[in-house]
Design an enzyme around this catalytic site. Structure first.
Site, PDB file in Angstrom:
ATOM      1  N   GLY A 112     -25.343   0.537  -3.591  1.00  0.00           N
ATOM      2  CA  GLY A 112     -24.381   1.237  -4.434  1.00  0.00           C
ATOM      3  C   GLY A 112     -23.792   0.272  -5.456  1.00  0.00           C
ATOM      4  O   GLY A 112     -24.442  -0.689  -5.873  1.00  0.00           O
ATOM      5  N   LYS A 131       0.865  -1.178   0.000  1.00  0.00           N
ATOM      6  CA  LYS A 131       0.000   0.000   0.000  1.00  0.00           C
ATOM      7  C   LYS A 131       0.898   1.223   0.000  1.00  0.00           C
ATOM      8  O   LYS A 131       2.034   1.158   0.479  1.00  0.00           O
ATOM      9  CB  LYS A 131      -0.852  -0.005   1.280  1.00  0.00           C
ATOM     10  CG  LYS A 131      -2.083   0.841   1.212  1.00  0.00           C
ATOM     11  CD  LYS A 131      -3.279   0.058   0.707  1.00  0.00           C
ATOM     12  CE  LYS A 131      -4.502   0.925   0.601  1.00  0.00           C
ATOM     13  NZ  LYS A 131      -5.659   0.193   0.092  1.00  0.00           N
ATOM     14  N   VAL A 167     -21.586  -2.060  -5.239  1.00  0.00           N
ATOM     15  CA  VAL A 167     -21.508  -3.461  -4.812  1.00  0.00           C
ATOM     16  C   VAL A 167     -22.909  -4.032  -4.581  1.00  0.00           C
ATOM     17  O   VAL A 167     -23.281  -5.074  -5.140  1.00  0.00           O
ATOM     18  CB  VAL A 167     -20.658  -3.585  -3.520  1.00  0.00           C
ATOM     19  CG1 VAL A 167     -20.693  -5.008  -2.980  1.00  0.00           C
ATOM     20  CG2 VAL A 167     -19.223  -3.147  -3.789  1.00  0.00           C
ATOM     21  N   GLY A 168     -23.711  -3.347  -3.753  1.00  0.00           N
ATOM     22  CA  GLY A 168     -25.007  -3.890  -3.338  1.00  0.00           C
ATOM     23  C   GLY A 168     -25.989  -4.028  -4.491  1.00  0.00           C
ATOM     24  O   GLY A 168     -26.714  -5.032  -4.593  1.00  0.00           O
ATOM     25  N   GLY A 175     -27.136  -1.082   1.589  1.00  0.00           N
ATOM     26  CA  GLY A 175     -26.217  -0.312   0.741  1.00  0.00           C
ATOM     27  C   GLY A 175     -26.443  -0.665  -0.715  1.00  0.00           C
ATOM     28  O   GLY A 175     -25.969  -1.694  -1.197  1.00  0.00           O
TER      29      GLY A 175
HETATM   30  N1  LIG Z   1     -16.495  -1.196  -5.253  1.00  0.00           N
HETATM   31  C1  LIG Z   1     -15.865  -2.324  -5.021  1.00  0.00           C
HETATM   32  O1  LIG Z   1     -15.505  -3.059  -5.926  1.00  0.00           O
HETATM   33  C2  LIG Z   1     -15.594  -2.752  -3.607  1.00  0.00           C
HETATM   34  C3  LIG Z   1     -14.801  -3.891  -3.392  1.00  0.00           C
HETATM   35  C4  LIG Z   1     -14.593  -4.336  -2.084  1.00  0.00           C
HETATM   36  C5  LIG Z   1     -15.152  -3.627  -1.030  1.00  0.00           C
HETATM   37  N2  LIG Z   1     -15.890  -2.499  -1.265  1.00  0.00           N
HETATM   38  C6  LIG Z   1     -16.483  -1.835  -0.113  1.00  0.00           C
HETATM   39  O2  LIG Z   1     -17.881  -2.023  -0.175  1.00  0.00           O
HETATM   40  C7  LIG Z   1     -18.568  -0.897   0.344  1.00  0.00           C
HETATM   41  C8  LIG Z   1     -19.517  -0.351  -0.706  1.00  0.00           C
HETATM   42  O3  LIG Z   1     -18.771   0.028  -1.845  1.00  0.00           O
HETATM   43  P1  LIG Z   1     -19.459   0.633  -3.141  1.00  0.00           P
HETATM   44  O4  LIG Z   1     -18.390   0.714  -4.161  1.00  0.00           O
HETATM   45  O5  LIG Z   1     -20.713  -0.088  -3.424  1.00  0.00           O
HETATM   46  O6  LIG Z   1     -19.785   2.103  -2.624  1.00  0.00           O
HETATM   47  P2  LIG Z   1     -20.964   3.060  -3.153  1.00  0.00           P
HETATM   48  O7  LIG Z   1     -20.621   4.409  -2.622  1.00  0.00           O
HETATM   49  O8  LIG Z   1     -21.203   2.876  -4.598  1.00  0.00           O
HETATM   50  O9  LIG Z   1     -22.261   2.501  -2.391  1.00  0.00           O
HETATM   51  C9  LIG Z   1     -22.424   2.562  -1.012  1.00  0.00           C
HETATM   52  C10 LIG Z   1     -23.932   2.529  -0.752  1.00  0.00           C
HETATM   53  O10 LIG Z   1     -24.138   2.414   0.643  1.00  0.00           O
HETATM   54  C11 LIG Z   1     -25.138   3.346   1.032  1.00  0.00           C
HETATM   55  N3  LIG Z   1     -24.976   3.642   2.454  1.00  0.00           N
HETATM   56  C12 LIG Z   1     -24.069   4.420   3.075  1.00  0.00           C
HETATM   57  N4  LIG Z   1     -24.286   4.426   4.393  1.00  0.00           N
HETATM   58  C13 LIG Z   1     -25.357   3.631   4.617  1.00  0.00           C
HETATM   59  C14 LIG Z   1     -26.069   3.218   5.789  1.00  0.00           C
HETATM   60  N5  LIG Z   1     -25.696   3.644   6.991  1.00  0.00           N
HETATM   61  N6  LIG Z   1     -27.108   2.386   5.636  1.00  0.00           N
HETATM   62  C15 LIG Z   1     -27.481   1.942   4.431  1.00  0.00           C
HETATM   63  N7  LIG Z   1     -26.846   2.291   3.288  1.00  0.00           N
HETATM   64  C16 LIG Z   1     -25.801   3.128   3.387  1.00  0.00           C
HETATM   65  C17 LIG Z   1     -24.943   4.528   0.109  1.00  0.00           C
HETATM   66  O11 LIG Z   1     -26.111   5.327   0.036  1.00  0.00           O
HETATM   67  C18 LIG Z   1     -24.655   3.800  -1.198  1.00  0.00           C
HETATM   68  O12 LIG Z   1     -25.851   3.440  -1.832  1.00  0.00           O
HETATM   69  C19 LIG Z   1     -17.483   0.075   0.769  1.00  0.00           C
HETATM   70  O13 LIG Z   1     -17.237  -0.157   2.136  1.00  0.00           O
HETATM   71  C20 LIG Z   1     -16.280  -0.336  -0.050  1.00  0.00           C
HETATM   72  O14 LIG Z   1     -15.067  -0.018   0.594  1.00  0.00           O
HETATM   73  C21 LIG Z   1     -16.120  -2.065  -2.527  1.00  0.00           C
END
Ligand SMILES: NC(=O)c1ccc[n+]([C@@H]2O[C@H](COP(=O)([O-])OP(=O)(O)OC[C@H]3O[C@@H](n4cnc5c(N)ncnc54)[C@H](O)[C@@H]3O)[C@@H](O)[C@H]2O)c1
Length: 369
Positions: free
Chosen positions: A180, A78, A182-183, A178
């Site tokens: 976003g 990192k 991922v979800g 969530g």
């Molecule tokens: N993008 C990737 O490929 C990836 C890979 C591994 C881990 N992650 C982790 O996964 C998580 C989500 O990543 P992402 O890329 O989808 O981010 P994103 O910003 O696209 O989505 C996050 C979602 O979570 C929602 N959210 C935030 N706080 C919330 C709460 N308290 N209750 C309910 N929903 C809430 C937001 O409104 C948003 O819809 C992060 O912690 C990220 O570090 C992402």
């Protein structure tokens, strides 16, 4: 980095090298190469005014375990760039070029994006030294959030559990916290595989429907309106309560530490697929284990992103990345389920042990003289 005397623990894994750099005036950086037994380290470049060497060392160790648990031929590392706040805003091309030149000789480190850096930063690094992942598509990058690589991996994890007879996926009720990158993709792909998504939340609220939400319509609604709570195809629900709804699969994909000692005992899922990084505290993971809820750790379940990065580095594209995600997350989930069945270990301990055994096996091939 002011705390040069600081605060990381070296052990038998690493770090093998910690390099402090001053690429240009008012800019300090640190690169931690934690462990290179499996291959050159892939890990993000974090750019904030406050990043510390100790933070970078901890994140580098997490990448060692994550890359090994994912089954990748990559070690963990990192980088942190500490910029004066006035310089921390984009555009940062000069700074990223200076950083790239400063790390050119660290050939065991392949930089990727992290907090404060993005694909255009990686394009600049690649331009200087020919080494970076998370690139723009035009340079061979795989746009993993757009394609939903991590969400797809979560669904592969669920399918592997179904194959191991841990879960019945057809008709399984899914709750996603969530909605976003991922979800949303996890929900779409789990639906495609026969599950029924009964509740979903984002930061502004939640929506539920016991006989199943139309996930494709919900995704279109979220893209257009920016929230899920007002989706007309379901009923609004309390945001933080959906994690305790009865379901077969719970996907926390929002933030770290949302499942804690306070709410873990009320979770009524059979299986938790950790979409976010560290969504459950150690205490919550112990509680799930006691309750017989299988919580598949982030390092196994959400490895779609790092697998994509490794495929990108090897020159592959989208199809190869998705095939690798299916193959690796499928195999790792099966191995995890088997280890847990044999040893009764906590899933996180079992996943870490999987990673360590791969690192030890690779270490045996390293020159020791
Ligand atoms: N993008 C990737 O490929 C990836 C890979 C591994 C881990 N992650 C982790 O996964 C998580 C989500 O990543 P992402 O890329 O989808 O981010 P994103 O910003 O696209 O989505 C996050 C979602 O979570 C929602 N959210 C935030 N706080 C919330 C709460 N308290 N209750 C309910 N929903 C809430 C937001 O409104 C948003 O819809 C992060 O912690 C990220 O570090 C992402």
């Amino acid at each position: 980095m002011r705390e040069i005397e600081a605060a990381w623990q070296a052990d038998e894994l690493g770090p093998v090298e910690v390099v402090f750099l001053r690429p240009m005036p008012r800019m300090e950086a640190v690169v931690v190469l934690d462990n290179l037994a499996l291959g050159p380290a892939i890990g993000g470049v974090r750019l904030t005014p406050t990043v510390t060497a100790a933070e970078v060392a901890r994140l580098a160790r997490a990448m060692t375990i994550k890359n090994a648990a994912a089954g990748l031929p990559h070690g963990g590392g990192k980088a942190g760039i500490m910029l004066a706040p006035s310089l921390a805003q984009a555009p940062r091309e000069r700074e990223m070029r200076a950083f790239a030149r400063a790390i050119e000789h660290l050939t065991g480190y392949i930089p990727g994006p992290d907090m404060g850096t993005d694909e255009s930063c990686m394009a600049v690094v690649h331009d200087e030294i020919g080494r970076a992942v998370g690139l723009p598509a035009v340079l061979g990058g795989i746009p993993l959030d757009e394609l939903g690589a991590t969400g797809y991996g979560l669904a592969c994890c669920a399918s592997a559990l179904a194959e191991a007879k841990v879960l019945e996926l057809e008709g399984a009720r899914v709750v996603v916290q969530g909605f976003g990158a991922v979800g949303m993709h996890a929900a779409l792909e789990l639906r495609r595989r026969g599950a029924v998504v009964v509740a979903v939340s984002d930061s502004r609220g939640a929506v539920r429907r016991d006989d199943g939400l139309d996930v494709a319509e919900l995704a279109a609604f979220k893209r257009a309106r920016g929230l899920v709570a007002e989706f007309p195809g379901g009923d609004a629900a309390a945001r933080d309560e959906i994690v305790t709804l009865p379901c077969e699969v719970l996907v926390p994909a929002a933030q770290p530490d949302v499942l804690t000692g306070d709410n873990a005992g009320r979770v009524r899922a059979e299986v938790i697929l950790q979409g976010a990084n560290i969504p459950a505290t150690a205490e919550a993971e112990e509680i799930f284990h006691r309750l017989g809820i299988l919580s598949v750790p982030d390092v196994i379940a959400n490895a779609g992103g790092v697998i994509c990065a490794a495929v990108e580095y090897a020159g592959g594209g989208r199809e190869r990345a998705f095939a690798a995600i299916e193959e690796k997350i499928g195999a790792n989930t099966a191995e995890l389920a088997d280890r847990i069945a044999r040893t009764g270990d906590l899933p996180r301990r079992a996943a870490t042990e999987m990673a360590l055994s791969r690192i030890r096996a690779a270490q045996a091939y390293r020159r020791r003289f």
